[in-house]
Design a protein around this motif. Structure first.
Motif, mmCIF file in Angstrom:
data_model
loop_
_atom_site.group_PDB
_atom_site.id
_atom_site.type_symbol
_atom_site.label_atom_id
_atom_site.label_comp_id
_atom_site.label_asym_id
_atom_site.label_seq_id
_atom_site.Cartn_x
_atom_site.Cartn_y
_atom_site.Cartn_z
ATOM 1 N N ALA A 242 0.851 -1.194 0.000
ATOM 2 C CA ALA A 242 0.000 0.000 0.000
ATOM 3 C C ALA A 242 0.890 1.248 0.000
ATOM 4 C CB ALA A 242 -0.918 -0.011 1.210
ATOM 5 N N THR A 243 0.661 2.133 -0.974
ATOM 6 C CA THR A 243 1.566 3.264 -1.200
ATOM 7 C C THR A 243 0.776 4.547 -1.418
ATOM 8 O OG1 THR A 243 3.154 1.756 -2.262
ATOM 9 C CG2 THR A 243 3.413 4.122 -2.691
ATOM 10 N N PHE A 244 1.244 5.641 -0.830
ATOM 11 C CA PHE A 244 0.654 6.942 -1.140
ATOM 12 C C PHE A 244 1.678 8.048 -0.925
ATOM 13 C CE2 PHE A 244 0.142 6.871 3.385
ATOM 14 C CZ PHE A 244 -0.019 8.183 3.819
ATOM 15 N N VAL A 245 1.451 9.183 -1.617
ATOM 16 C CA VAL A 245 2.339 10.345 -1.569
ATOM 17 C C VAL A 245 1.637 11.435 -0.764
ATOM 18 C CG1 VAL A 245 3.599 12.052 -2.931
ATOM 19 C CG2 VAL A 245 3.276 9.720 -3.821
ATOM 20 N N TYR A 246 2.386 12.121 0.103
ATOM 21 C CA TYR A 246 1.742 13.096 0.972
ATOM 22 C C TYR A 246 2.733 14.154 1.456
ATOM 23 C CZ TYR A 246 3.912 10.541 4.863
ATOM 24 O OH TYR A 246 4.820 9.949 5.726
ATOM 25 N N ILE A 247 2.170 15.189 2.091
ATOM 26 C CA ILE A 247 2.958 16.261 2.713
ATOM 27 C C ILE A 247 2.682 16.233 4.208
ATOM 28 C CG2 ILE A 247 3.218 18.767 2.927
ATOM 29 C CD1 ILE A 247 2.336 18.937 -0.037
ATOM 30 N N PRO A 248 3.693 16.153 5.051
ATOM 31 C CA PRO A 248 3.452 16.171 6.500
ATOM 32 C C PRO A 248 2.916 17.519 6.945
ATOM 33 C CG PRO A 248 5.802 16.319 6.046
ATOM 34 C CD PRO A 248 5.135 16.045 4.725
ATOM 35 N N ALA A 249 1.943 17.499 7.863
ATOM 36 C CA ALA A 249 1.330 18.754 8.333
ATOM 37 C C ALA A 249 1.197 18.760 9.847
ATOM 38 C CB ALA A 249 -0.029 18.951 7.677
ATOM 39 N N GLU A 250 2.080 18.079 10.515
ATOM 40 C CA GLU A 250 2.036 17.977 11.980
ATOM 41 C C GLU A 250 2.708 19.208 12.578
ATOM 42 O OE1 GLU A 250 0.351 16.068 14.936
ATOM 43 O OE2 GLU A 250 0.732 14.789 13.200
ATOM 44 N N THR A 251 1.905 20.217 12.926
ATOM 45 C CA THR A 251 2.425 21.435 13.541
ATOM 46 C C THR A 251 1.733 21.643 14.887
ATOM 47 O OG1 THR A 251 0.774 22.886 12.536
ATOM 48 C CG2 THR A 251 2.754 22.448 11.249
ATOM 49 N N PRO A 252 2.388 22.313 15.839
ATOM 50 C CA PRO A 252 1.761 22.539 17.156
ATOM 51 C C PRO A 252 0.424 23.270 17.064
ATOM 52 C CG PRO A 252 4.115 23.008 17.251
ATOM 53 C CD PRO A 252 3.787 22.793 15.806
ATOM 54 N N SER A 253 0.325 24.265 16.183
ATOM 55 C CA SER A 253 -0.916 25.038 16.085
ATOM 56 C C SER A 253 -2.070 24.188 15.565
ATOM 57 C CB SER A 253 -0.708 26.254 15.178
ATOM 58 O OG SER A 253 -0.257 25.865 13.895
ATOM 59 N N LEU A 254 -1.807 23.344 14.545
ATOM 60 C CA LEU A 254 -2.855 22.483 14.010
ATOM 61 C C LEU A 254 -3.255 21.408 15.016
ATOM 62 C CD1 LEU A 254 -1.864 21.953 10.254
ATOM 63 C CD2 LEU A 254 -3.749 23.287 11.169
ATOM 64 N N SER A 255 -2.280 20.823 15.671
ATOM 65 C CA SER A 255 -2.567 19.770 16.650
ATOM 66 C C SER A 255 -3.428 20.294 17.786
ATOM 67 C CB SER A 255 -1.259 19.190 17.198
ATOM 68 O OG SER A 255 -0.480 18.616 16.165
ATOM 69 N N SER A 256 -3.116 21.507 18.255
ATOM 70 C CA SER A 256 -3.884 22.103 19.346
ATOM 71 C C SER A 256 -5.308 22.420 18.901
ATOM 72 C CB SER A 256 -3.194 23.372 19.831
ATOM 73 O OG SER A 256 -3.962 24.016 20.821
ATOM 74 N N LEU A 257 -5.457 22.926 17.674
ATOM 75 C CA LEU A 257 -6.778 23.291 17.174
ATOM 76 C C LEU A 257 -7.660 22.060 16.993
ATOM 77 C CD1 LEU A 257 -8.802 25.307 15.951
ATOM 78 C CD2 LEU A 257 -7.717 24.874 13.729
ATOM 79 N N THR A 258 -7.103 20.977 16.492
ATOM 80 C CA THR A 258 -7.916 19.791 16.227
ATOM 81 C C THR A 258 -8.553 19.255 17.507
ATOM 82 O OG1 THR A 258 -5.959 18.355 16.379
ATOM 83 C CG2 THR A 258 -6.582 19.150 14.196
ATOM 84 N N GLU A 259 -7.867 19.348 18.638
ATOM 85 C CA GLU A 259 -8.448 18.909 19.908
ATOM 86 C C GLU A 259 -9.680 19.747 20.253
ATOM 87 O OE1 GLU A 259 -5.458 18.999 22.887
ATOM 88 O OE2 GLU A 259 -4.137 17.569 21.873
ATOM 89 N N THR A 260 -9.596 21.049 19.988
ATOM 90 C CA THR A 260 -10.733 21.933 20.249
ATOM 91 C C THR A 260 -11.911 21.607 19.336
ATOM 92 O OG1 THR A 260 -9.234 23.717 20.914
ATOM 93 C CG2 THR A 260 -11.478 24.342 20.315
#
Length: 270
Positions: free
Chosen positions: A92-110
């Motif tokens: 299983a293969t896919f191409v992607y861009i990492p988007a793990e940032t502190p601001s996004l991680s904090s917002l997703t919890e909210t």
């Protein structure tokens, strides 16, 4: 080591063997071995006689189990179901861009805390922007595919894209529902990257990305198609939360990644 020892033991029982090019024993060539009760004698066989072989040890047989023996248990994966059946040799293969940032991680919890309590949403394992579908790539294709893609994107410059909207998505099989942070500024550059990825996929006769992509960072998911239950009121509430952080929500695209099975490849941009 048990499988290796068993293989050594199996090989030592046969003085000589012949194989054809496809790895199947060639029965046109007679073999010889010592049989019990025939000390120091060689039993000759007719070239047309049936050749009996020793059974393979269980440790070896288990290394080449059939596809039907490998099943996906949804209970072990929070109810998730495979998009396609497992086939040995296909990765299983896919191409992607990492988007793990502190601001996004904090917002997703909210944002997750604002969802209906009667729906079970799970936070995504990692935040990323997909540039391809998940496709089946044969093992011997992995390195040529990565090399082809690397040659295409290795000269591109890094850039930044911005989150602007909350939206709801389902996968092609409608077995899962996702909530995602949709990209606004930077969309056109992402389309250019998808075109390069599509060119590589077509070289291997693999399906390309969606014709009119909606680039987004999926931040949570739920089993089944529950998109109808994420109505305008819920989406507006999520959007209001997002609007309070728009100025600080961006993804710096400095590298492209490709995951194929357990292998991960990183292609840095300039």
């Amino acid at each position: 080591m048990a499988g290796l020892d068993a293989l050594k033991s199996y090989g030592s029982d046969i003085d000589s063997s012949s194989e054809s090019d496809d790895g199947v024993p060639d029965e046109s060539i007679p073999t010889s071995r010592q049989e019990p009760g025939f000390k120091n004698q060689v039993q000759k066989r007719s070239p047309t006689a049936e050749i009996s072989t020793l059974p393979l040890p269980g440790e070896i047989l288990s290394m080449f189990s059939s596809p039907s023996s490998e099943t996906s248990n949804p209970i072990e994966h929070q109810g998730r179901i495979r998009s396609f059946a497992h086939t040995p040799g296909n990765w299983a293969t896919f191409v992607y861009i990492p988007a793990e940032t502190p601001s996004l991680s904090s917002l997703t919890e909210t944002l997750i805390s604002c969802l209906p309590q009667d729906l079970t949403f799970h936070p995504s394992d990692d935040l990323h922007l997909s540039l391809s579908r998940t496709v089946c790539l044969q093992f011997h294709w992995i390195d040529p595919f990565i090399q082809s893609f690397r040659e295409r994107v290795g000269r591109l410059r890094s850039f930044r894209c911005h989150v602007e909207q909350v939206d709801v998505y389902t996968n092609d099989e409608e077995t899962r529902t996702f909530l995602g942070l949709k990209i606004g500024a930077g969309h056109e550059v992402l389309c250019d990257l998808v075109k390069l990825a599509d060119d590589c996929l077509q070289e291997f006769s693999l399906p390309v990305f969606y014709e009119d992509p909606s680039f987004h960072v999926s931040f949570c998911w739920c089993v089944g198609d529950v998109s109808s239950r994420i109505g305008p009121k819920v989406l507006q509430e999520l959007q209001n939360k997002l609007n309070n952080h728009l100025g600080e929500l961006s993804v710096d695209v400095r590298e492209i990644r490709c995951k194929s099975g357990c292998k991960k490849f990183v292609i840095p941009l300039r």
